[in-house]
Design an enzyme around this catalytic site. Structure first.
Site, PDB file in Angstrom:
ATOM      1  N   CYS A 102       0.864  -1.192   0.000  1.00  0.00           N
ATOM      2  CA  CYS A 102       0.000   0.000   0.000  1.00  0.00           C
ATOM      3  C   CYS A 102       0.895   1.234   0.000  1.00  0.00           C
ATOM      4  CB  CYS A 102      -1.000  -0.029   1.150  1.00  0.00           C
ATOM      5  SG  CYS A 102      -0.290  -0.006   2.808  1.00  0.00           S
ATOM      6  N   ASN A 156       2.234   1.440   4.391  1.00  0.00           N
ATOM      7  CA  ASN A 156       2.507   0.159   5.084  1.00  0.00           C
ATOM      8  C   ASN A 156       2.158   0.238   6.573  1.00  0.00           C
ATOM      9  OD1 ASN A 156       5.366  -2.035   5.723  1.00  0.00           O
ATOM     10  ND2 ASN A 156       3.282  -2.621   5.238  1.00  0.00           N
ATOM     11  N   CYS A 160      -1.639   0.817   7.325  1.00  0.00           N
ATOM     12  CA  CYS A 160      -3.086   0.536   7.429  1.00  0.00           C
ATOM     13  C   CYS A 160      -3.498  -0.714   6.658  1.00  0.00           C
ATOM     14  CB  CYS A 160      -3.902   1.727   6.919  1.00  0.00           C
ATOM     15  SG  CYS A 160      -3.703   3.231   7.907  1.00  0.00           S
ATOM     16  N   ARG A 161      -3.466  -0.659   5.327  1.00  0.00           N
ATOM     17  CA  ARG A 161      -4.029  -1.735   4.523  1.00  0.00           C
ATOM     18  C   ARG A 161      -3.110  -2.948   4.392  1.00  0.00           C
ATOM     19  NH1 ARG A 161      -5.219   2.185  -0.424  1.00  0.00           N
ATOM     20  NH2 ARG A 161      -3.321   3.051   0.532  1.00  0.00           N
TER      21      ARG A 161
HETATM   22  P1  4NP Z   1      -1.883   2.797   4.044  1.00  0.00           P
HETATM   23  O1  4NP Z   1      -2.571   4.120   4.591  1.00  0.00           O
HETATM   24  O2  4NP Z   1      -1.301   3.142   2.706  1.00  0.00           O
HETATM   25  O3  4NP Z   1      -3.025   1.848   3.948  1.00  0.00           O
HETATM   26  O4  4NP Z   1      -0.845   2.400   5.061  1.00  0.00           O
HETATM   27  C1  4NP Z   1      -1.904   5.344   4.700  1.00  0.00           C
HETATM   28  C2  4NP Z   1      -1.196   5.635   5.842  1.00  0.00           C
HETATM   29  C3  4NP Z   1      -0.578   6.845   5.973  1.00  0.00           C
HETATM   30  C4  4NP Z   1      -0.660   7.773   4.952  1.00  0.00           C
HETATM   31  C5  4NP Z   1      -1.363   7.485   3.806  1.00  0.00           C
HETATM   32  C6  4NP Z   1      -1.966   6.252   3.676  1.00  0.00           C
HETATM   33  N1  4NP Z   1      -0.045   9.036   5.096  1.00  0.00           N
HETATM   34  O5  4NP Z   1      -0.219   9.885   4.212  1.00  0.00           O
HETATM   35  O6  4NP Z   1       0.656   9.267   6.098  1.00  0.00           O
END
Ligand code: 4NP
Length: 151
Positions: A9, A12, A14-15
């Site tokens: 993602c 790294n 959340c998803r």
């Molecule tokens: P992920 O979610 O890609 O599912 O881990 C996010 C976590 C943090 C951020 C964006 C997406 N961020 O902009 O900090």
């Protein structure tokens, strides 16, 4: 022989940590390595978002020991399958691909459920807890199909 699967993602946190935890649970450790990475480096070495840890816990999974890392070109050499959550992740990973062998490893995760639709697992970072449960359900459905196909 080990089959190696990488979930990707943006952050790294959340998803993809959830996807890693879910798929790991569905596959025998003896034959499969499941890991995750983010295309960005903002959260390197952090543990998953507390909301991802919480939703995993409600489904009996502990993902709190994971640590965020950034996707690197070396991952194309290590992994057999690279599943990305959304179009932005896809573009970021494909930009690093060196050849068709690299490119052929990369797939939108939800295409395992809805072939060729390029549906996205939405980024839940700026939303509420329901968004994390929603993401969990999408990931669980996709991981069921991956685990069935691989075994
Ligand atoms: P992920 O979610 O890609 O599912 O881990 C996010 C976590 C943090 C951020 C964006 C997406 N961020 O902009 O900090």
């Amino acid at each position: 022989m080990m089959t190696k699967i990488l979930m990707v993602c943006l952050g790294n946190i959340c998803r993809s940590p959830l996807a890693e935890g879910i798929l790991k649970y569905k596959l025998p450790k003896e034959n499969y390595i499941v890991d995750s990475a983010g295309t960005a480096n903002y959260h390197t070495n952090k543990q998953p978002d507390s909301r991802s840890i919480a939703v995993a816990k409600t489904h009996g999974l502990n993902i709190s020991n994971q640590k965020a890392r950034q996707f690197t070109v070396n991952d194309f050499d290590v992994f057999d399958f690279i599943y990305v959550m959304d179009q932005t992740n896809y573009q970021n990973v494909i930009k690093l691909a060196r050849n068709d062998a690299d490119r052929n490893k990369v797939e939108m995760l939800l295409n395992v459920v809805y072939p060729n639709k390029n549906f996205e697992v939405p980024d839940p970072y700026y939303g509420g807890e329901q968004g994390f449960e929603n993401v969990y359900q999408m990931l669980d459905e996709a991981c069921n199909i991956i685990a069935e196909k691989l075994q």
